[in-house]
Design an enzyme around this catalytic site. Structure first.
Site, PDB file in Angstrom:
ATOM      1  CE1 TYR A 144      79.007 -17.488 -28.290  1.00  0.00           C
ATOM      2  CE2 TYR A 144      80.675 -18.792 -29.416  1.00  0.00           C
ATOM      3  CZ  TYR A 144      79.476 -18.708 -28.748  1.00  0.00           C
ATOM      4  OH  TYR A 144      78.734 -19.846 -28.518  1.00  0.00           O
ATOM      5  CG  ASP A 239      88.448 -17.164 -26.758  1.00  0.00           C
ATOM      6  OD1 ASP A 239      88.998 -18.006 -27.503  1.00  0.00           O
ATOM      7  OD2 ASP A 239      87.238 -17.201 -26.482  1.00  0.00           O
ATOM      8  CE  LYS A 267      86.000 -21.938 -33.497  1.00  0.00           C
ATOM      9  NZ  LYS A 267      84.701 -22.456 -33.861  1.00  0.00           N
TER      10      LYS A 267
HETATM   11  N1  HOZ Z   1      80.354 -20.643 -32.642  1.00  0.00           N
HETATM   12  C1  HOZ Z   1      80.650 -21.033 -33.970  1.00  0.00           C
HETATM   13  C2  HOZ Z   1      80.942 -19.892 -34.856  1.00  0.00           C
HETATM   14  N2  HOZ Z   1      81.768 -18.890 -34.393  1.00  0.00           N
HETATM   15  C3  HOZ Z   1      79.555 -21.838 -34.592  1.00  0.00           C
HETATM   16  C4  HOZ Z   1      79.823 -23.252 -34.440  1.00  0.00           C
HETATM   17  C5  HOZ Z   1      78.918 -24.158 -35.265  1.00  0.00           C
HETATM   18  O1  HOZ Z   1      77.800 -23.801 -35.548  1.00  0.00           O
HETATM   19  O2  HOZ Z   1      79.374 -25.237 -35.612  1.00  0.00           O
END
Ligand code: HOZ
Length: 427
Positions: A144, A239, A267
């Protein structure tokens, strides 16, 4: 467990926000109920609006490696906020964060700050396309990279949680240039590059898959990818939005000693505030405007609050012993979970790298997205609710990662093992 206030908040939020949440996977529908609305958090603990207290292993989906409301981060943000929140002009703080990143991450000579991981991967790919003059890209099934149109093909995280193959709203013409191959299969990358000779701009992947649970690379996989891409002039992009400063100070690339051409970060480098970054070899980064012709911009990019939270977090992470502590505590937790599942004869696949871990309810080996998809999500749902009832907060999806932070105490880990052992004995 009392949750009437969360329920009422959820009923209200659904009137104004699709699904009641601002990011799909926060919605608990795939585990069969409503989300807990959070009031505040501190250290390893998160507290919902009904006053329930949980030991938190979501950590805002990864950034909070120091735990919630770290006093030094809060103090630093408070101090800097009193001098202004955004100027739309450069500040010395941005250079300071960039310098820390460049010194820490082997592949990065220069870095551009953005506001999210999605922006980072989107901008990195535009740059790879501009640099190579090629259009097609290769991504890995289950990786992802944010909600970029052409990266939502076979994506992990919420797309996997909600069982979507791809996203609606993405024109076929755009998705056409994204070619997808399985993780841990260097041969598939090689043959795809050969079949599209001189057309592939880049290969983008999470060096450790972190949005399909946790799937580490097999021995030699990343270095094979390095060789293949180097030989064919394909830009290799890691990534490291999740793994950067998480599995090691220099990210997965220093953990596995494989240096890509470009890296995406997010992050942790924002210490809990919105930051992303993309960086790489100077030759490639020189193509970004205003030096080169690949355009990318952002009003709030490099804003002093987010940058300060990032600098403070990374400075703490550079102290000796930090990653050893994360490793020891997480290994203890993983061993406790493995013992509990073994004792109860439950089929599981345990996966862990450093302070990231996941337990899949499957008898299969999980080496790629298809392996992860064999997991029994009904059993995960029972496990999730059992833990939540006992005050342990994990992601509401079999396809997300668990994160241990520096503030999880031995007692937290022990309490979690005891709670999980009890829950597992009733599965
Ligand atoms: N894309 C995030 C998890 N891999 C989720 C982010 C969120 O919901 O804060």
């Amino acid at each position: 467990m009392e949750c009437s206030k969360s329920l009422s908040e959820w009923n209200n939020s659904q009137k104004y926000i699709p699904g009641g949440v601002n990011s799909p996977v926060r919605n608990f529908s795939k585990v069969g109920e409503h989300p807990r609305f959070i009031d505040h958090a501190n250290g390893s603990r998160i507290f919902d609006v009904d006053g329930n207290e949980y030991i938190d292993y979501v950590a805002s989906w990864g950034p909070l490696v120091l735990g919630h409301s770290h006093p030094k981060v809060i103090q630093a943000i408070t101090d800097v906020a009193s001098r202004g929140t955004s100027f739309g002009a450069p500040t010395p703080l941005e250079t300071e964060l960039a310098e820390i990143i460049v010194n820490a991450v082997p592949s990065i000579d220069q870095v551009r700050l953005v506001n999210s991981g999605t922006e980072a991967s989107m901008s990195a790919i535009r740059l790879a396309r501009g640099y190579t003059g090629r259009d097609k890209i290769i991504k890995i099934d289950g990786c992802y990279h944010g909600h970029v149109d052409y990266l939502l093909a076979k994506a992990g995280s919420g797309v996997a949680t909600f069982g979507l193959s791809d996203s609606g709203g993405v024109p076929e013409d755009i998705a056409r240039n994204t070619l997808t191959v399985p993780f841990n299969n260097a041969e598939a990358v090689k043959s795809t590059i050969e079949a599209n000779a001189d057309e592939i701009a880049c290969l983008i992947l999470e060096p450790i898959m972190g949005n399909m649970g946790i799937i580490p690379p097999n021995d030699g996989y990343l270095s094979e990818l390095r060789d293949i891409t180097e030989q064919s002039g394909v830009v290799l992009i890691f990534d490291e939005v999740i793994t950067g400063f998480r599995v090691a100070y220099g990210g997965a690339q220093s953990y596995y000693n494989v240096t890509p051409d470009m890296t995406c970060l997010g992050k942790i480098i924002g210490g809990g505030l919105p930051v992303g970054a993309y960086g790489g070899k100077k030759e490639i980064m020189s193509c970004v405007a205003p030096v080169g012709d690949v355009y990318q911009a952002g009003t709030l990019s490099g804003n002093p609050l987010a940058v300060t939270a990032g600098i403070t977090t990374l400075n703490i992470l550079s102290e000796p012993g930090v990653y050893e502590q994360l490793e020891t505590n997480t290994a203890k937790l993983a061993a406790g979970l493995a013992e509990a599942t073994k004792k109860n004869g439950i089929d599981v696949w345990h996966s862990r790298v450093g302070s990231m871990l996941m337990l899949y309810f499957t008898s299969e080996t999980v080496m790629d997205a298809d392996g992860a998809r064999t997991a029994d999500t009904d059993r995960f749902r029972e496990y999730f609710w059992g833990l939540l009832e006992k005050g342990i907060y994990i992601a509401p999806s079999q396809f997300e990662a668990g994160f241990v932070s520096l503030v999880h105490s031995e007692e937290d880990i022990q309490n979690t093992i005891e709670a999980a052992t009890e829950v597992i004995s009733h599965l």
